[in-house]
Design an enzyme around this catalytic site. Structure first.
Site, PDB file in Angstrom:
ATOM      1  CB  CYS A   8      -0.986  -0.030   1.165  1.00  0.00           C
ATOM      2  SG  CYS A   8      -0.225  -0.067   2.806  1.00  0.00           S
ATOM      3  CG  ASN A  11       4.271  -1.852   5.276  1.00  0.00           C
ATOM      4  OD1 ASN A  11       5.386  -2.179   5.677  1.00  0.00           O
ATOM      5  ND2 ASN A  11       3.310  -2.731   5.167  1.00  0.00           N
ATOM      6  CB  CYS A  13      -3.881   1.518   6.946  1.00  0.00           C
ATOM      7  SG  CYS A  13      -3.653   2.974   7.999  1.00  0.00           S
ATOM      8  NE  ARG A  14      -4.478   1.570   1.640  1.00  0.00           N
ATOM      9  CZ  ARG A  14      -4.263   2.390   0.611  1.00  0.00           C
ATOM     10  NH1 ARG A  14      -5.111   2.396  -0.404  1.00  0.00           N
ATOM     11  NH2 ARG A  14      -3.218   3.191   0.612  1.00  0.00           N
ATOM     12  CB  SER A  15       0.200  -3.557   2.702  1.00  0.00           C
ATOM     13  OG  SER A  15       1.056  -2.678   3.379  1.00  0.00           O
ATOM     14  CG  ASP A 125      -5.152   6.029   2.117  1.00  0.00           C
ATOM     15  OD1 ASP A 125      -5.224   5.697   3.313  1.00  0.00           O
ATOM     16  OD2 ASP A 125      -4.200   6.673   1.646  1.00  0.00           O
TER      17      ASP A 125
HETATM   18  P1  4NP Z   1      -1.839   2.703   4.085  1.00  0.00           P
HETATM   19  O1  4NP Z   1      -2.486   4.058   4.670  1.00  0.00           O
HETATM   20  O2  4NP Z   1      -1.242   3.066   2.740  1.00  0.00           O
HETATM   21  O3  4NP Z   1      -3.012   1.786   3.952  1.00  0.00           O
HETATM   22  O4  4NP Z   1      -0.818   2.251   5.084  1.00  0.00           O
HETATM   23  C1  4NP Z   1      -1.766   5.270   4.760  1.00  0.00           C
HETATM   24  C2  4NP Z   1      -0.892   5.464   5.788  1.00  0.00           C
HETATM   25  C3  4NP Z   1      -0.224   6.685   5.903  1.00  0.00           C
HETATM   26  C4  4NP Z   1      -0.445   7.669   4.957  1.00  0.00           C
HETATM   27  C5  4NP Z   1      -1.318   7.451   3.914  1.00  0.00           C
HETATM   28  C6  4NP Z   1      -1.979   6.238   3.811  1.00  0.00           C
HETATM   29  N1  4NP Z   1       0.208   8.923   5.097  1.00  0.00           N
HETATM   30  O5  4NP Z   1      -0.054   9.818   4.272  1.00  0.00           O
HETATM   31  O6  4NP Z   1       1.033   9.096   6.016  1.00  0.00           O
END
Ligand code: 4NP
Length: 156
Positions: A8, A11, A13-15, A125
């Site tokens: 993602c 790294n 939340c989703r992955s 997201d």
């Molecule tokens: P992820 O979510 O890609 O599912 O881990 C996010 C985590 C952090 C950010 C964006 C999305 N960020 O902008 O810091």
């Protein structure tokens, strides 16, 4: 051995959720010695960090512990190491495509393409928008489809 990398943006939340959910399915199926699993982010913002507490809480409420995972950034070497490099959304896909070595493009895919009955290709997201419950359920759906595919294609 079949190897799977979930990717993602951050790294956190989703992955890592996908890593935890898929690992539990693989363990339940007695396939831990045949499938290796990891996750990474296309961005470096959260390298070394534990998953977002909202993702950890959602997974915990469904019996999955992702608290020990730590963020790392995806690299072009990941395409040599993994058979499946699965993007959570189209932005991650484009960023992975940009670092994918020539000849490894067939390893890159959209994770939700393994889901049943979903008409979207991007896992939303949840970091700013929330929706960790529905994100979890999409991931669970696609993880099941992915395991079916790996079993039929590689472990038959
Ligand atoms: P992820 O979510 O890609 O599912 O881990 C996010 C985590 C952090 C950010 C964006 C999305 N960020 O902008 O810091």
């Amino acid at each position: 051995m079949v190897s799977v990398l979930f990717v993602c943006l951050g790294n956190i939340c989703r992955s890592p959720t996908a890593e935890g959910v898929f690992r539990a399915m693989v363990e339940d199926g007695g396939l831990s010695d045949q499938i290796t699993i990891d996750s990474a982010g296309t961005a470096a913002y959260h390298v070394g960090e534990a998953p977002d507490r909202r993702a950890t809480a959602e997974a915990k409420s469904r019996g999955i512990d992702i608290s020990s995972l730590r963020g790392r950034q995806a690299t072009s070497t990941d395409f040599e190491r993994f058979d499946y490099v699965l993007a959570m959304d189209s932005e991650n896909y484009q960023n992975l495509r940009a670092i994918c070595p020539k000849g490894q493009e067939n390893k890159l895919a959209m994770f939700l393409d393994f889901a049943q009955g979903l008409n979207i290709r991007d896992v939303p997201d949840p970091y700013f928008e929330g929706g960790f419950g529905s994100v979890y359920e999409m991931i669970e759906n696609a993880a099941g489809g992915l395991l079916d595919e790996i079993k039929s294609k590689h472990l038959g």
